[in-house]
Design a protein around this motif. Structure first.
Motif, PDB file in Angstrom:
ATOM      1  N   ALA A   1       7.137  -4.705 -20.768  1.00  0.00           N
ATOM      2  CA  ALA A   1       8.068  -4.927 -19.675  1.00  0.00           C
ATOM      3  C   ALA A   1       9.031  -6.066 -19.972  1.00  0.00           C
ATOM      4  O   ALA A   1      10.189  -6.025 -19.595  1.00  0.00           O
ATOM      5  CB  ALA A   1       7.301  -5.227 -18.384  1.00  0.00           C
ATOM      6  N   GLY A   2       8.560  -7.113 -20.651  1.00  0.00           N
ATOM      7  CA  GLY A   2       9.433  -8.204 -21.026  1.00  0.00           C
ATOM      8  C   GLY A   2       9.730  -9.175 -19.910  1.00  0.00           C
ATOM      9  O   GLY A   2      10.638  -9.992 -20.021  1.00  0.00           O
ATOM     10  N   PHE A   3       8.992  -9.108 -18.801  1.00  0.00           N
ATOM     11  CA  PHE A   3       9.223 -10.080 -17.749  1.00  0.00           C
ATOM     12  C   PHE A   3       8.021 -10.997 -17.589  1.00  0.00           C
ATOM     13  O   PHE A   3       6.952 -10.746 -18.111  1.00  0.00           O
ATOM     14  CB  PHE A   3       9.601  -9.418 -16.422  1.00  0.00           C
ATOM     15  CG  PHE A   3       8.662  -8.333 -15.950  1.00  0.00           C
ATOM     16  CD1 PHE A   3       8.942  -7.005 -16.220  1.00  0.00           C
ATOM     17  CD2 PHE A   3       7.525  -8.636 -15.208  1.00  0.00           C
ATOM     18  CE1 PHE A   3       8.087  -6.002 -15.773  1.00  0.00           C
ATOM     19  CE2 PHE A   3       6.680  -7.634 -14.761  1.00  0.00           C
ATOM     20  CZ  PHE A   3       6.963  -6.312 -15.049  1.00  0.00           C
ATOM     21  N   GLU A   4       8.225 -12.100 -16.856  1.00  0.00           N
ATOM     22  CA  GLU A   4       7.250 -13.169 -16.795  1.00  0.00           C
ATOM     23  C   GLU A   4       6.442 -13.183 -15.500  1.00  0.00           C
ATOM     24  O   GLU A   4       5.522 -13.981 -15.354  1.00  0.00           O
ATOM     25  CB  GLU A   4       7.974 -14.506 -16.974  1.00  0.00           C
ATOM     26  CG  GLU A   4       8.703 -14.599 -18.302  1.00  0.00           C
ATOM     27  CD  GLU A   4       9.804 -15.636 -18.309  1.00  0.00           C
ATOM     28  OE1 GLU A   4       9.865 -16.445 -17.358  1.00  0.00           O
ATOM     29  OE2 GLU A   4      10.601 -15.642 -19.263  1.00  0.00           O
ATOM     30  N   GLY A   5       6.776 -12.346 -14.583  1.00  0.00           N
ATOM     31  CA  GLY A   5       6.073 -12.287 -13.318  1.00  0.00           C
ATOM     32  C   GLY A   5       6.709 -11.264 -12.404  1.00  0.00           C
ATOM     33  O   GLY A   5       7.673 -10.594 -12.774  1.00  0.00           O
ATOM     34  N   VAL A   6       6.174 -11.142 -11.204  1.00  0.00           N
ATOM     35  CA  VAL A   6       6.618 -10.128 -10.244  1.00  0.00           C
ATOM     36  C   VAL A   6       6.956 -10.800  -8.917  1.00  0.00           C
ATOM     37  O   VAL A   6       6.168 -11.576  -8.388  1.00  0.00           O
ATOM     38  CB  VAL A   6       5.517  -9.067 -10.032  1.00  0.00           C
ATOM     39  CG1 VAL A   6       5.890  -8.113  -8.914  1.00  0.00           C
ATOM     40  CG2 VAL A   6       5.273  -8.297 -11.322  1.00  0.00           C
ATOM     41  N   SER A   7       8.153 -10.504  -8.390  1.00  0.00           N
ATOM     42  CA  SER A   7       8.569 -11.069  -7.106  1.00  0.00           C
ATOM     43  C   SER A   7       8.566 -10.046  -5.994  1.00  0.00           C
ATOM     44  O   SER A   7       8.729 -10.390  -4.823  1.00  0.00           O
ATOM     45  CB  SER A   7       9.967 -11.686  -7.235  1.00  0.00           C
ATOM     46  OG  SER A   7      10.912 -10.696  -7.614  1.00  0.00           O
ATOM     47  N   GLY A   8       8.389  -8.774  -6.322  1.00  0.00           N
ATOM     48  CA  GLY A   8       8.336  -7.741  -5.302  1.00  0.00           C
ATOM     49  C   GLY A   8       7.792  -6.458  -5.886  1.00  0.00           C
ATOM     50  O   GLY A   8       7.955  -6.192  -7.080  1.00  0.00           O
ATOM     51  N   ILE A   9       7.113  -5.662  -5.050  1.00  0.00           N
ATOM     52  CA  ILE A   9       6.561  -4.392  -5.513  1.00  0.00           C
ATOM     53  C   ILE A   9       6.605  -3.392  -4.358  1.00  0.00           C
ATOM     54  O   ILE A   9       6.401  -3.757  -3.195  1.00  0.00           O
ATOM     55  CB  ILE A   9       5.119  -4.569  -6.041  1.00  0.00           C
ATOM     56  CG1 ILE A   9       4.591  -3.280  -6.675  1.00  0.00           C
ATOM     57  CG2 ILE A   9       4.183  -5.092  -4.963  1.00  0.00           C
ATOM     58  CD1 ILE A   9       3.305  -3.482  -7.467  1.00  0.00           C
ATOM     59  N   GLY A  10       6.911  -2.140  -4.674  1.00  0.00           N
ATOM     60  CA  GLY A  10       6.971  -1.109  -3.658  1.00  0.00           C
ATOM     61  C   GLY A  10       6.618   0.240  -4.246  1.00  0.00           C
ATOM     62  O   GLY A  10       6.675   0.439  -5.461  1.00  0.00           O
ATOM     63  N   VAL A  11       6.250   1.181  -3.385  1.00  0.00           N
ATOM     64  CA  VAL A  11       5.863   2.525  -3.794  1.00  0.00           C
ATOM     65  C   VAL A  11       6.610   3.518  -2.921  1.00  0.00           C
ATOM     66  O   VAL A  11       6.646   3.376  -1.701  1.00  0.00           O
ATOM     67  CB  VAL A  11       4.345   2.747  -3.647  1.00  0.00           C
ATOM     68  CG1 VAL A  11       3.938   4.082  -4.242  1.00  0.00           C
ATOM     69  CG2 VAL A  11       3.556   1.613  -4.279  1.00  0.00           C
ATOM     70  N   ASP A  12       7.221   4.539  -3.536  1.00  0.00           N
ATOM     71  CA  ASP A  12       7.921   5.533  -2.743  1.00  0.00           C
ATOM     72  C   ASP A  12       6.993   6.688  -2.374  1.00  0.00           C
ATOM     73  O   ASP A  12       5.808   6.706  -2.740  1.00  0.00           O
ATOM     74  CB  ASP A  12       9.182   6.029  -3.457  1.00  0.00           C
ATOM     75  CG  ASP A  12       8.903   6.812  -4.734  1.00  0.00           C
ATOM     76  OD1 ASP A  12       7.758   7.260  -4.956  1.00  0.00           O
ATOM     77  OD2 ASP A  12       9.856   6.994  -5.527  1.00  0.00           O
ATOM     78  N   ALA A  13       7.526   7.679  -1.652  1.00  0.00           N
ATOM     79  CA  ALA A  13       6.707   8.773  -1.142  1.00  0.00           C
ATOM     80  C   ALA A  13       6.132   9.637  -2.256  1.00  0.00           C
ATOM     81  O   ALA A  13       5.110  10.300  -2.066  1.00  0.00           O
ATOM     82  CB  ALA A  13       7.535   9.638  -0.188  1.00  0.00           C
ATOM     83  N   ALA A  14       6.756   9.620  -3.434  1.00  0.00           N
ATOM     84  CA  ALA A  14       6.272  10.417  -4.565  1.00  0.00           C
ATOM     85  C   ALA A  14       5.235   9.682  -5.398  1.00  0.00           C
ATOM     86  O   ALA A  14       4.700  10.245  -6.351  1.00  0.00           O
ATOM     87  CB  ALA A  14       7.447  10.817  -5.451  1.00  0.00           C
ATOM     88  N   GLY A  15       4.949   8.424  -5.059  1.00  0.00           N
ATOM     89  CA  GLY A  15       3.963   7.654  -5.801  1.00  0.00           C
ATOM     90  C   GLY A  15       4.527   6.848  -6.944  1.00  0.00           C
ATOM     91  O   GLY A  15       3.772   6.251  -7.720  1.00  0.00           O
ATOM     92  N   ASN A  16       5.849   6.799  -7.071  1.00  0.00           N
ATOM     93  CA  ASN A  16       6.468   5.974  -8.101  1.00  0.00           C
ATOM     94  C   ASN A  16       6.434   4.509  -7.681  1.00  0.00           C
ATOM     95  O   ASN A  16       6.640   4.189  -6.501  1.00  0.00           O
ATOM     96  CB  ASN A  16       7.913   6.412  -8.344  1.00  0.00           C
ATOM     97  CG  ASN A  16       8.014   7.863  -8.744  1.00  0.00           C
ATOM     98  OD1 ASN A  16       7.309   8.321  -9.634  1.00  0.00           O
ATOM     99  ND2 ASN A  16       8.876   8.614  -8.061  1.00  0.00           N
TER     100      ASN A  16
ATOM    101  N   LEU B   1       0.851  -1.185   0.000  1.00  0.00           N
ATOM    102  CA  LEU B   1       0.000   0.000   0.000  1.00  0.00           C
ATOM    103  C   LEU B   1       0.884   1.231   0.000  1.00  0.00           C
ATOM    104  O   LEU B   1       1.990   1.217   0.534  1.00  0.00           O
ATOM    105  CB  LEU B   1      -0.914   0.042   1.227  1.00  0.00           C
ATOM    106  CG  LEU B   1      -2.046  -0.973   1.306  1.00  0.00           C
ATOM    107  CD1 LEU B   1      -1.628  -2.161   2.151  1.00  0.00           C
ATOM    108  CD2 LEU B   1      -3.296  -0.337   1.866  1.00  0.00           C
ATOM    109  N   ASP B   2       0.374   2.328  -0.596  1.00  0.00           N
ATOM    110  CA  ASP B   2       1.108   3.578  -0.509  1.00  0.00           C
ATOM    111  C   ASP B   2       0.532   4.443   0.603  1.00  0.00           C
ATOM    112  O   ASP B   2      -0.429   4.074   1.277  1.00  0.00           O
ATOM    113  CB  ASP B   2       1.138   4.303  -1.857  1.00  0.00           C
ATOM    114  CG  ASP B   2      -0.242   4.775  -2.324  1.00  0.00           C
ATOM    115  OD1 ASP B   2      -1.169   4.861  -1.505  1.00  0.00           O
ATOM    116  OD2 ASP B   2      -0.371   5.069  -3.534  1.00  0.00           O
ATOM    117  N   GLY B   3       1.123   5.624   0.800  1.00  0.00           N
ATOM    118  CA  GLY B   3       0.707   6.487   1.894  1.00  0.00           C
ATOM    119  C   GLY B   3      -0.688   7.037   1.762  1.00  0.00           C
ATOM    120  O   GLY B   3      -1.289   7.460   2.749  1.00  0.00           O
ATOM    121  N   ALA B   4      -1.241   7.020   0.542  1.00  0.00           N
ATOM    122  CA  ALA B   4      -2.590   7.535   0.316  1.00  0.00           C
ATOM    123  C   ALA B   4      -3.663   6.459   0.428  1.00  0.00           C
ATOM    124  O   ALA B   4      -4.844   6.744   0.269  1.00  0.00           O
ATOM    125  CB  ALA B   4      -2.669   8.178  -1.072  1.00  0.00           C
TER     126      ALA B   4
END
Length: 198
Positions: free
Chosen positions: A88-103, A51-54
């Motif tokens: 993206a060219g990738f086959e799946g996701v092993s991690g996800i994160g959001v910084d304070a700017a929403g990136n 989750l992000d800060g919003a």
């Protein structure tokens, strides 16, 4: 203790202390503080979750080429909103994160070492709360088998590489990534506490 949880693949918490548990490719459940009874949420995907800060909620598929964003609030946007994955060219996701700017940052799963990388989606939600399809920027590559991702308060990104047995850091200034720890036995994930401890 969440006794009703069976074979979870990922979890996260919000500022209210709620716990969100994702199950592989099937469902997402919310546990209120002190409760062992889950509330099913109308999302699927069953991959890394944050989750992000919003209060925007992000969940990614562990297989396939897509990354999805879901909204907890406002209620009018409670359904899944497709954000990106195109090109993206990738086959799946092993991690996800959001910084304070929403990136948004995604650690990829791929059989190709050239695509085994951390991708950045620059502020995918605009000020009107709209979304779109974005081609991600390759932030860092050269990893063996990424298995987790976390971001600290200053914007440094940390990833675990199960193939290399390392914890690596991408600095906030987006310079060359460095290895912080090696010789680990296939680390599966990573998180950071409020004091900055890994």
């Amino acid at each position: 203790v969440l006794a009703s949880v069976t074979a979870p693949i990922a979890l996260t918490t919000d500022v209210a202390g709620d716990v969100y548990v994702a199950y592989n490719g099937s469902s997402l459940e919310k546990f209120a503080p002190g409760s062992s009874l889950p509330t099913p949420l109308p999302f699927s995907g069953g991959g890394p979750v944050t989750l992000d800060g919003a209060g925007n909620f992000y969940i990614s598929s562990p297989a396939g080429t897509t990354s999805y964003q879901f909204f907890i609030e406002p209620p009018s946007l409670s359904g899944p909103l497709f954000v990106s994955g195109t090109g993206a060219g990738f086959e799946g996701v092993s991690g996800i994160g959001v910084d304070a700017a929403g990136n948004v940052y995604v650690a990829s799963i791929t059989s190709s070492l050239s695509n085994n990388a951390v991708y950045e989606y620059t502020n995918p939600i605009n000020t009107q709360g709209e979304y779109g399809i974005y081609t991600p920027f390759v932030l860092a590559k050269g990893f063996t088998a990424l298995s987790g991702l976390a971001i600290d308060r200053t914007g440094n990104i940390y990833v675990t590489d199960a193939g290399a047995g390392t914890i690596d850091m991408i600095p906030a200034n987006r310079g060359q990534w460095t290895t912080l720890a090696s010789g680990l036995g296939a680390p599966a994930n990573i998180c950071i506490d409020g004091a900055g401890n890994l």
